[in-house]
Design a protein around this motif. Structure first.
Motif, PDB file in Angstrom:
ATOM      1  N   CYS A  48      74.450  25.781  57.655  1.00 41.72           N
ATOM      2  CA  CYS A  48      74.774  24.928  56.374  1.00 41.72           C
ATOM      3  C   CYS A  48      75.288  23.571  56.907  1.00 41.72           C
ATOM      4  O   CYS A  48      76.141  23.696  57.746  1.00 41.72           O
ATOM      5  N   ILE A  97      70.131  33.255  40.633  1.00 36.94           N
ATOM      6  CA  ILE A  97      71.537  32.915  41.049  1.00 36.94           C
ATOM      7  C   ILE A  97      72.624  33.318  40.395  1.00 36.94           C
ATOM      8  O   ILE A  97      72.300  33.025  38.949  1.00 36.94           O
ATOM      9  N   GLN A 133      78.938  32.344  44.362  1.00 35.69           N
ATOM     10  CA  GLN A 133      77.424  32.574  44.042  1.00 35.69           C
ATOM     11  C   GLN A 133      76.820  33.691  44.579  1.00 35.69           C
ATOM     12  O   GLN A 133      77.184  34.224  45.722  1.00 35.69           O
ATOM     13  N   THR A 165      65.192  25.509  46.408  1.00 33.15           N
ATOM     14  CA  THR A 165      65.072  26.732  46.814  1.00 33.15           C
ATOM     15  C   THR A 165      64.005  27.419  47.727  1.00 33.15           C
ATOM     16  O   THR A 165      62.858  27.082  46.975  1.00 33.15           O
ATOM     17  N   THR A 223      67.802  26.386  51.119  1.00 35.26           N
ATOM     18  CA  THR A 223      68.444  26.335  49.752  1.00 35.26           C
ATOM     19  C   THR A 223      69.599  25.363  49.377  1.00 35.26           C
ATOM     20  O   THR A 223      70.093  25.201  50.677  1.00 35.26           O
ATOM     21  N   VAL A 243      77.887  33.139  48.449  1.00 33.78           N
ATOM     22  CA  VAL A 243      78.676  32.082  48.724  1.00 33.78           C
ATOM     23  C   VAL A 243      80.217  32.344  48.357  1.00 33.78           C
ATOM     24  O   VAL A 243      80.406  32.680  47.374  1.00 33.78           O
ATOM     25  N   ASN A 269      77.207  19.551  46.619  1.00 35.62           N
ATOM     26  CA  ASN A 269      76.456  20.723  47.090  1.00 35.62           C
ATOM     27  C   ASN A 269      76.515  20.579  48.585  1.00 35.62           C
ATOM     28  O   ASN A 269      76.811  19.636  49.190  1.00 35.62           O
ATOM     29  N   ILE A 276      72.848  24.630  47.607  1.00 34.96           N
ATOM     30  CA  ILE A 276      73.787  25.286  46.953  1.00 34.96           C
ATOM     31  C   ILE A 276      74.647  24.248  46.150  1.00 34.96           C
ATOM     32  O   ILE A 276      75.264  23.667  46.529  1.00 34.96           O
ATOM     33  N   ILE A 307      72.976  34.648  45.520  1.00 33.24           N
ATOM     34  CA  ILE A 307      71.371  34.004  45.285  1.00 33.24           C
ATOM     35  C   ILE A 307      70.402  34.956  46.068  1.00 33.24           C
ATOM     36  O   ILE A 307      70.628  35.415  47.290  1.00 33.24           O
ATOM     37  N   VAL A 351      79.071  30.861  53.699  1.00 35.93           N
ATOM     38  CA  VAL A 351      77.593  31.460  53.143  1.00 35.93           C
ATOM     39  C   VAL A 351      77.418  32.485  54.290  1.00 35.93           C
ATOM     40  O   VAL A 351      77.176  32.189  55.407  1.00 35.93           O
TER      41      VAL A 351
END
Length: 364
Positions: free
Chosen positions: A69, A116, A103, A133, A138, A95, A76, A140, A105, A151
């Motif tokens: 990530c 989500i 979150q 996505t 993706t 997340v 984001n 976020i 997902i 994540v």
């Protein structure tokens, strides 16, 4: 009847006894991870055979590869990965902000459908037709600036989950929160001169929620107005040399490192304007005597260097409203002028006295 070891035995009983031998097991190797397999056992006796019930068994899926990530913006982060070898039906990402879940997902590997879910009840779903996505990446969103997020991702095959893989990323800093109300900027008593003013700076005016505050500056405006306004929203503003030449009434003084004392948000510090210092191409030149000025404090989370400016990056800042007018002192005459004036006044007094005396004598 049959005879076993010379003993008369019921045939059916003997057959049942033969079938109840201790159970056996076997291992299957070389199977595909995440694949659903079907198995049964077939028993043979002479020309006769019997098949057991068919059972369904799935192997555990393999985890994704190269999961990472990255920072993407102040709101984001971007994550990508490589799909595992084998079969998966879904991917599941969670997340976290610290230890708090933020979150969930879910991404379907079969029909490119995603869901989500947020802890506060919001839910978004749709087909992955956009670039935000996919089954290998993706974006976020709906995050806070200057915040570290964790994540985790697992591959799912049926009801089985793979090993959990984890990555972290921090959103970019952004400008400090805007100050919505005027703050009270005063001059420090007994610290006012004809060419400088010492002001009060309250650390509580600026919040660090969008990133650490790195620098600050004082914006000066020669004005006796009392309107509620902020400085022009641009960086940099005019310099003291522009003010000195008469081309502007507003300028910014030298950039200063944000005070270490502001680790305590309740701290109130003295800040002097008109020191004559120079820093970063900006001057804190002397103020005019007996002149009214208004002041604004500007704090920065980021000031671009020369190369960054060429790349189009902008300073990130927030400022206070201008203060009410604060006046410098009247300049005192220098000692020579003062002495000459005093002597002249005294001689004038003597002349007037002598003239009055002679006039008095004449009239008498």
């Amino acid at each position: 009847m049959v005879y076993l070891n010379g003993t008369e035995t019921n045939y059916n009983h003997a057959f049942i006894h033969y079938l109840t031998v201790p159970p056996t097991s076997t291992n299957f190797t070389g199977l595909v991870q995440g694949m659903n397999y079907y198995a049964s056992v077939i028993a043979h006796s002479g020309n006769n055979s019997q098949e057991s019930d068919i059972v369904s068994v799935r192997t555990y899926p393999a985890p994704v590869h190269e999961f990472q990530c990255f920072q993407n913006s102040s709101e984001n982060i971007y994550c990508n990965w490589s799909l595992p070898i084998g079969v998966i039906t879904d991917l599941f990402l969670r997340v976290f902000e610290g230890s708090s879940p933020l979150q969930n997902i879910s991404i379907s590997n079969e029909n490119l459908y995603f869901i989500i879910r947020y802890p506060w009840g919001d839910q978004f779903s749709g087909l992955q037709s956009s670039t935000t996505t996919n089954t290998t990446f993706t974006t976020i969103e709906r995050l806070k600036p200057n915040t570290i997020y964790t994540v985790i991702i697992v591959a799912i095959a049926g009801s089985l989950q793979s090993q959990t893989i984890e990555s972290t990323a921090k959103t970019f800093v952004t400008a400090p929160p805007a100050i919505l109300e005027p703050v009270k900027i005063d001059s420090v008593p007994n610290a006012v001169t004809p060419s400088s003013l010492t002001l009060t700076f309250n650390c509580s005016w600026f919040a660090t929620t969008n990133g650490d505050l790195k620098y600050y500056t004082v914006i000066v405006k020669e004005s006796a107005e009392t309107t509620t306004e902020k400085p022009e929203n641009k960086w940099p503003l005019s310099k003291y040399s522009d003010y000195k030449s008469g081309t502007t009434a507003v300028y910014q003084v030298d950039d200063r490192v944000y005070p270490a004392e502001c680790k305590s948000p309740s701290s109130i510090l003295p800040v002097t304007v008109g020191t004559g210092a120079t820093n970063g191409g900006f001057d804190d030149g002397a103020l005019k005597s007996n002149t009214k000025y208004r002041f604004s404090f500007r704090a920065y989370t980021y000031i671009p260097g020369t190369r960054s400016v060429r790349a189009g990056k902008q300073a990130l800042f927030a400022e206070t409203f201008f203060s009410l007018p604060i006046s410098t002192l009247v300049a005192s005459p220098d000692s020579g002028v003062l002495a000459g004036t005093a002597i002249g006044a005294m001689l004038g007094g003597v002349v007037l006295t002598a003239a009055g005396f002679f006039l008095y004598k004449k009239l008498k």
